[in-house]
Motif scaffolding. Structure first.
Motif, PDB file in Angstrom:
ATOM      1  N   ALA A  40       0.852  -1.186   0.000  1.00  0.00           N
ATOM      2  CA  ALA A  40       0.000   0.000   0.000  1.00  0.00           C
ATOM      3  C   ALA A  40       0.892   1.242   0.000  1.00  0.00           C
ATOM      4  O   ALA A  40       1.996   1.216   0.557  1.00  0.00           O
ATOM      5  CB  ALA A  40      -0.895  -0.002   1.229  1.00  0.00           C
ATOM      6  N   PRO A  41       0.452   2.323  -0.617  1.00  0.00           N
ATOM      7  CA  PRO A  41       1.284   3.533  -0.702  1.00  0.00           C
ATOM      8  C   PRO A  41       1.696   4.088   0.661  1.00  0.00           C
ATOM      9  O   PRO A  41       2.716   4.763   0.769  1.00  0.00           O
ATOM     10  CB  PRO A  41       0.393   4.533  -1.438  1.00  0.00           C
ATOM     11  CG  PRO A  41      -0.590   3.712  -2.174  1.00  0.00           C
ATOM     12  CD  PRO A  41      -0.786   2.466  -1.370  1.00  0.00           C
ATOM     13  N   ASP A  42       0.942   3.795   1.712  1.00  0.00           N
ATOM     14  CA  ASP A  42       1.263   4.301   3.045  1.00  0.00           C
ATOM     15  C   ASP A  42       2.572   3.728   3.586  1.00  0.00           C
ATOM     16  O   ASP A  42       3.234   4.361   4.405  1.00  0.00           O
ATOM     17  CB  ASP A  42       0.142   3.964   4.025  1.00  0.00           C
ATOM     18  CG  ASP A  42      -1.195   4.514   3.578  1.00  0.00           C
ATOM     19  OD1 ASP A  42      -1.209   5.485   2.796  1.00  0.00           O
ATOM     20  OD2 ASP A  42      -2.222   3.972   4.015  1.00  0.00           O
ATOM     21  N   PHE A  43       2.963   2.549   3.153  1.00  0.00           N
ATOM     22  CA  PHE A  43       4.122   1.855   3.709  1.00  0.00           C
ATOM     23  C   PHE A  43       5.390   2.013   2.880  1.00  0.00           C
ATOM     24  O   PHE A  43       6.434   1.467   3.244  1.00  0.00           O
ATOM     25  CB  PHE A  43       3.809   0.369   3.873  1.00  0.00           C
ATOM     26  CG  PHE A  43       2.631   0.117   4.768  1.00  0.00           C
ATOM     27  CD1 PHE A  43       2.687   0.427   6.112  1.00  0.00           C
ATOM     28  CD2 PHE A  43       1.462  -0.413   4.254  1.00  0.00           C
ATOM     29  CE1 PHE A  43       1.602   0.206   6.937  1.00  0.00           C
ATOM     30  CE2 PHE A  43       0.371  -0.638   5.064  1.00  0.00           C
ATOM     31  CZ  PHE A  43       0.441  -0.330   6.415  1.00  0.00           C
ATOM     32  N   VAL A  44       5.332   2.750   1.777  1.00  0.00           N
ATOM     33  CA  VAL A  44       6.495   2.883   0.884  1.00  0.00           C
ATOM     34  C   VAL A  44       7.645   3.587   1.594  1.00  0.00           C
ATOM     35  O   VAL A  44       8.792   3.143   1.520  1.00  0.00           O
ATOM     36  CB  VAL A  44       6.111   3.613  -0.412  1.00  0.00           C
ATOM     37  CG1 VAL A  44       7.339   3.932  -1.248  1.00  0.00           C
ATOM     38  CG2 VAL A  44       5.148   2.771  -1.225  1.00  0.00           C
ATOM     39  N   ASP A  45       7.389   4.675   2.303  1.00  0.00           N
ATOM     40  CA  ASP A  45       8.461   5.405   2.979  1.00  0.00           C
ATOM     41  C   ASP A  45       9.156   4.533   4.026  1.00  0.00           C
ATOM     42  O   ASP A  45      10.375   4.578   4.157  1.00  0.00           O
ATOM     43  CB  ASP A  45       7.931   6.676   3.631  1.00  0.00           C
ATOM     44  CG  ASP A  45       7.574   7.738   2.605  1.00  0.00           C
ATOM     45  OD1 ASP A  45       8.156   7.722   1.499  1.00  0.00           O
ATOM     46  OD2 ASP A  45       6.705   8.581   2.903  1.00  0.00           O
ATOM     47  N   ASP A  46       8.382   3.744   4.782  1.00  0.00           N
ATOM     48  CA  ASP A  46       8.979   2.857   5.767  1.00  0.00           C
ATOM     49  C   ASP A  46       9.877   1.818   5.104  1.00  0.00           C
ATOM     50  O   ASP A  46      10.955   1.517   5.593  1.00  0.00           O
ATOM     51  CB  ASP A  46       7.880   2.131   6.579  1.00  0.00           C
ATOM     52  CG  ASP A  46       7.089   3.090   7.439  1.00  0.00           C
ATOM     53  OD1 ASP A  46       7.618   4.165   7.783  1.00  0.00           O
ATOM     54  OD2 ASP A  46       5.936   2.752   7.762  1.00  0.00           O
ATOM     55  N   PHE A  47       9.429   1.267   3.974  1.00  0.00           N
ATOM     56  CA  PHE A  47      10.213   0.272   3.253  1.00  0.00           C
ATOM     57  C   PHE A  47      11.519   0.867   2.735  1.00  0.00           C
ATOM     58  O   PHE A  47      12.580   0.259   2.862  1.00  0.00           O
ATOM     59  CB  PHE A  47       9.385  -0.282   2.085  1.00  0.00           C
ATOM     60  CG  PHE A  47      10.170  -1.176   1.157  1.00  0.00           C
ATOM     61  CD1 PHE A  47      10.507  -2.471   1.529  1.00  0.00           C
ATOM     62  CD2 PHE A  47      10.556  -0.740  -0.106  1.00  0.00           C
ATOM     63  CE1 PHE A  47      11.221  -3.296   0.670  1.00  0.00           C
ATOM     64  CE2 PHE A  47      11.255  -1.553  -0.964  1.00  0.00           C
ATOM     65  CZ  PHE A  47      11.590  -2.829  -0.564  1.00  0.00           C
ATOM     66  N   LEU A  48      11.463   2.069   2.180  1.00  0.00           N
ATOM     67  CA  LEU A  48      12.657   2.683   1.608  1.00  0.00           C
ATOM     68  C   LEU A  48      13.632   3.145   2.688  1.00  0.00           C
ATOM     69  O   LEU A  48      14.834   3.170   2.457  1.00  0.00           O
ATOM     70  CB  LEU A  48      12.268   3.844   0.701  1.00  0.00           C
ATOM     71  CG  LEU A  48      11.509   3.451  -0.572  1.00  0.00           C
ATOM     72  CD1 LEU A  48      11.098   4.692  -1.333  1.00  0.00           C
ATOM     73  CD2 LEU A  48      12.327   2.525  -1.441  1.00  0.00           C
ATOM     74  N   ASN A  49      13.150   3.521   3.856  1.00  0.00           N
ATOM     75  CA  ASN A  49      14.039   3.998   4.921  1.00  0.00           C
ATOM     76  C   ASN A  49      14.649   2.869   5.725  1.00  0.00           C
ATOM     77  O   ASN A  49      15.627   3.072   6.425  1.00  0.00           O
ATOM     78  CB  ASN A  49      13.275   4.928   5.860  1.00  0.00           C
ATOM     79  CG  ASN A  49      12.934   6.231   5.173  1.00  0.00           C
ATOM     80  OD1 ASN A  49      13.654   6.670   4.287  1.00  0.00           O
ATOM     81  ND2 ASN A  49      11.857   6.852   5.571  1.00  0.00           N
ATOM     82  N   LYS A  50      14.084   1.659   5.640  1.00  0.00           N
ATOM     83  CA  LYS A  50      14.591   0.501   6.367  1.00  0.00           C
ATOM     84  C   LYS A  50      15.889   0.034   5.732  1.00  0.00           C
ATOM     85  O   LYS A  50      16.011  -0.028   4.516  1.00  0.00           O
ATOM     86  CB  LYS A  50      13.569  -0.621   6.329  1.00  0.00           C
ATOM     87  CG  LYS A  50      13.713  -1.624   7.444  1.00  0.00           C
ATOM     88  CD  LYS A  50      12.741  -2.766   7.337  1.00  0.00           C
ATOM     89  CE  LYS A  50      11.317  -2.355   7.097  1.00  0.00           C
ATOM     90  NZ  LYS A  50      10.408  -3.490   6.982  1.00  0.00           N
ATOM     91  N   LYS A  51      16.880  -0.345   6.551  1.00  0.00           N
ATOM     92  CA  LYS A  51      18.152  -0.833   6.006  1.00  0.00           C
ATOM     93  C   LYS A  51      18.237  -2.323   6.071  1.00  0.00           C
ATOM     94  O   LYS A  51      17.592  -3.021   6.685  1.00  0.00           O
ATOM     95  CB  LYS A  51      19.313  -0.239   6.756  1.00  0.00           C
ATOM     96  CG  LYS A  51      19.488   1.211   6.442  1.00  0.00           C
ATOM     97  CD  LYS A  51      20.776   1.740   7.008  1.00  0.00           C
ATOM     98  CE  LYS A  51      20.948   3.175   6.563  1.00  0.00           C
ATOM     99  NZ  LYS A  51      22.210   3.720   6.878  1.00  0.00           N
TER     100      LYS A  51
END
Length: 51
Positions: A40-51
């Motif tokens: 879902a678009p809401d979780f994209v930032d969390d996915f990209l910031n996770k290492k």
């Protein structure tokens, strides 16, 4: 590290989904690999910031 949100996927029966692709450097070999996920678009930032 390169980050890019690639596509928005939508069908009549499903919610709006986004495919995110992240380039990650392997600690063993030093080569870059791509990690893909559909979410879902809401979780994209969390996915990209996770290492």
């Amino acid at each position: 590290m390169a980050k890019k949100s690639v596509a928005t996927l939508r069908s009549a029966s499903s919610k709006k989904l986004t495919k995110a692709i992240k380039m990650v450097k392997s600690p063993k070999t030093g080569a870059y690999t791509f990690v893909e996920a559909v979410m879902a678009p809401d979780f994209v930032d969390d996915f990209l910031n996770k290492k």
